[in-house]
Design a protein around this motif. Structure first.
Motif, mmCIF file in Angstrom:
data_model
loop_
_atom_site.group_PDB
_atom_site.id
_atom_site.type_symbol
_atom_site.label_atom_id
_atom_site.label_comp_id
_atom_site.label_asym_id
_atom_site.label_seq_id
_atom_site.Cartn_x
_atom_site.Cartn_y
_atom_site.Cartn_z
ATOM 1 N N MET A 1 -59.498 49.903 60.652
ATOM 2 C CA MET A 1 -59.474 51.371 60.370
ATOM 3 C C MET A 1 -58.549 51.709 59.451
ATOM 4 N N SER A 2 -59.216 52.347 58.171
ATOM 5 C CA SER A 2 -58.202 52.861 57.021
ATOM 6 C C SER A 2 -58.202 54.452 57.080
ATOM 7 N N LEU A 3 -56.922 54.618 56.636
ATOM 8 C CA LEU A 3 -56.442 56.262 56.759
ATOM 9 C C LEU A 3 -56.137 56.462 55.201
ATOM 10 N N ARG A 4 -56.502 57.828 54.784
ATOM 11 C CA ARG A 4 -56.274 58.274 53.658
ATOM 12 C C ARG A 4 -55.107 59.461 53.964
ATOM 13 N N ALA A 26 -49.463 49.892 62.348
ATOM 14 C CA ALA A 26 -50.226 50.133 60.895
ATOM 15 C C ALA A 26 -49.324 49.631 59.865
ATOM 16 N N GLU A 27 -50.014 49.330 58.453
ATOM 17 C CA GLU A 27 -49.624 48.839 57.418
ATOM 18 C C GLU A 27 -49.973 49.800 56.238
ATOM 19 N N ILE A 28 -48.895 49.778 55.137
ATOM 20 C CA ILE A 28 -49.527 50.544 53.920
ATOM 21 C C ILE A 28 -49.933 49.587 53.040
ATOM 22 N N GLN A 29 -51.145 49.727 52.343
ATOM 23 C CA GLN A 29 -51.835 49.012 51.440
ATOM 24 C C GLN A 29 -51.303 49.455 49.962
ATOM 25 N N SER A 30 -51.847 48.708 49.015
ATOM 26 C CA SER A 30 -51.589 48.916 47.508
ATOM 27 C C SER A 30 -52.516 50.278 47.407
ATOM 28 N N VAL A 35 -53.572 51.075 57.014
ATOM 29 C CA VAL A 35 -54.687 50.307 57.539
ATOM 30 C C VAL A 35 -53.982 50.077 59.048
ATOM 31 N N LEU A 36 -54.748 50.611 60.131
ATOM 32 C CA LEU A 36 -54.338 50.711 61.348
ATOM 33 C C LEU A 36 -54.435 48.974 61.926
ATOM 34 N N HIS A 37 -53.496 48.488 62.641
ATOM 35 C CA HIS A 37 -53.595 47.107 63.183
ATOM 36 C C HIS A 37 -55.016 47.288 64.266
ATOM 37 N N ARG A 38 -55.358 48.389 64.859
ATOM 38 C CA ARG A 38 -56.358 48.479 65.846
ATOM 39 C C ARG A 38 -56.903 49.960 65.499
ATOM 40 N N PRO A 39 -58.393 49.990 65.512
ATOM 41 C CA PRO A 39 -58.926 51.437 65.451
ATOM 42 C C PRO A 39 -58.294 52.378 66.669
ATOM 43 N N ALA A 40 -58.392 53.563 66.176
ATOM 44 C CA ALA A 40 -57.870 54.409 67.546
ATOM 45 C C ALA A 40 -58.540 55.788 67.311
ATOM 46 N N PRO A 41 -58.594 56.451 68.144
ATOM 47 C CA PRO A 41 -59.412 57.877 68.096
ATOM 48 C C PRO A 41 -58.550 58.870 67.463
ATOM 49 N N VAL A 42 -59.361 59.619 66.513
ATOM 50 C CA VAL A 42 -58.747 60.404 65.712
ATOM 51 C C VAL A 42 -57.605 61.502 66.496
ATOM 52 N N GLN A 43 -58.119 61.963 67.776
ATOM 53 C CA GLN A 43 -57.316 62.783 68.593
ATOM 54 C C GLN A 43 -55.811 62.345 68.600
ATOM 55 N N ILE A 44 -55.624 61.011 68.615
ATOM 56 C CA ILE A 44 -54.241 60.518 68.917
ATOM 57 C C ILE A 44 -53.368 60.288 67.631
ATOM 58 N N LEU A 45 -53.996 60.521 66.458
ATOM 59 C CA LEU A 45 -53.345 60.225 65.129
ATOM 60 C C LEU A 45 -52.464 61.448 65.055
ATOM 61 N N PRO A 235 -67.010 43.075 50.170
ATOM 62 C CA PRO A 235 -66.441 43.378 51.433
ATOM 63 C C PRO A 235 -65.194 42.342 51.742
ATOM 64 N N GLN A 236 -64.094 42.840 52.276
ATOM 65 C CA GLN A 236 -62.914 41.995 52.640
ATOM 66 C C GLN A 236 -62.111 42.213 53.843
ATOM 67 N N ASN A 237 -61.775 41.395 54.373
ATOM 68 C CA ASN A 237 -60.835 41.547 55.646
ATOM 69 C C ASN A 237 -59.613 41.304 55.173
ATOM 70 N N GLY A 238 -58.437 42.155 55.915
ATOM 71 C CA GLY A 238 -57.123 41.597 55.436
ATOM 72 C C GLY A 238 -56.604 40.333 55.755
ATOM 73 N N ALA A 239 -57.394 39.927 56.604
ATOM 74 C CA ALA A 239 -56.749 38.699 57.176
ATOM 75 C C ALA A 239 -57.215 37.230 56.226
ATOM 76 N N ASN A 240 -58.173 37.667 55.369
ATOM 77 C CA ASN A 240 -58.632 36.521 54.271
ATOM 78 C C ASN A 240 -58.598 37.228 52.916
ATOM 79 N N PRO A 241 -57.190 37.589 52.356
ATOM 80 C CA PRO A 241 -57.335 38.038 51.220
ATOM 81 C C PRO A 241 -57.370 37.027 49.791
#
Length: 265
Positions: A1-4, A26-30, A35-45, A235-241
């Motif tokens: 799950m990616s956030l802007r 979560a981690e910051i991408q370039s 990117v969250l480590h796990r998807p989360a409901p927007v209500q708790i962000l 398409p890319q998963n962060g686990a296989n950069p």
């Protein structure tokens, strides 16, 4: 799950601290996306309701900065965001630069979502419900400085998140959508001022909706110049950069980008 992260309200690094303080890994991408480590409901962000952050895939977050690159800030740009629902790219444009954005969407229900998202972000745009191809129904005759066309497509690039997309398509969909994309490109090119830029993008990995579309457009418009663009992003998963060495780093959907400039007379 990616956030802007909305740069008008908070820096990505500060928002990351808030996430971790709330127990959300979560981690910051370039480029500043998170990117969250796990998807989360927007209500708790943290700060979601206050417009501090939006859910948007990392590849889609490239659109606004790419269109605005080299545009300068000497004047307030007039920008058309065609096929704009649900308004993620509209909001991103307004977060990055003080500009006048017209957001166009043919579906009335989806058009309302643009307004709702902008209200949450505390931003304003001119939202119109109309068919982009029917220029006479919505255009006021004033040329735009920039056009963003996120064209209807097969959505083949989002199958890592929505694998059911493959089962919802028919054999003839690619050809039909390619014709629609071609018509939209040609139509919206006419409302762009000389020296302006048009960004064509799709969330598709098919050549017919990407590079082949670009080559046809360039062949039919001798006043169009293709500027440096990402092209096809798989398409890319962060686990296989390292899956594709020339791919956009991080975790993202498949996408296609082509940035055109209209030659001045």
């Amino acid at each position: 799950m990616s956030l802007r992260v909305n740069a008008l309200k908070i820096a990505p690094s500060d928002y990351l601290v808030q996430l971790r303080g709330s127990g959300i890994g979560a981690e910051i991408q370039s480029g500043g996306s998170i990117v969250l480590h796990r998807p989360a409901p927007v209500q708790i962000l943290p700060g979601f309701a206050q417009g501090h952050v939006s859910v948007q895939d990392g590849a889609a977050q490239l659109a606004a900065p790419l269109l605005l690159s080299g545009a300068g800030s000497a004047q307030r740009l007039r920008i058309l965001d065609a096929c704009a629902a649900p308004g993620g790219k509209t909001g991103h444009l307004l977060e990055l630069q003080d500009c006048e954005v017209t957001a166009l969407e043919v579906d009335p229900v989806r058009a309302r979502r643009i307004g709702e998202n902008l209200q949450r972000l505390g931003l304003q745009a001119k939202v119109l419900t109309a068919d982009a191809n029917a220029v006479g129904d919505w255009w006021d005759g004033n040329l735009f400085d920039a056009v963003l066309l996120d064209a209807p497509c097969t959505a083949s690039g989002i199958t890592r998140r929505h694998p059911d997309v493959l089962w919802l398509r028919r054999i003839g969909d690619i050809a039909q959508l390619a014709l629609q994309q071609k018509a939209l490109l040609q139509c919206l090119w006419s409302v762009l001022k000389p020296g302006g830029r048009l960004l064509y993008c799709t969330c598709s990995i098919f050549q017919e909706e990407g590079d082949a579309q670009v080559q046809t457009f360039l062949a039919n418009n001798n006043n169009a110049v293709l500027l440096p663009s990402p092209g096809h992003l798989m398409p890319q998963n962060g686990a296989n950069p390292q899956l594709l060495n020339d791919n956009q780093p991080g975790d993202h959907d498949g996408f296609f980008y082509a940035l055109f400039e209209k030659k001045s007379a």
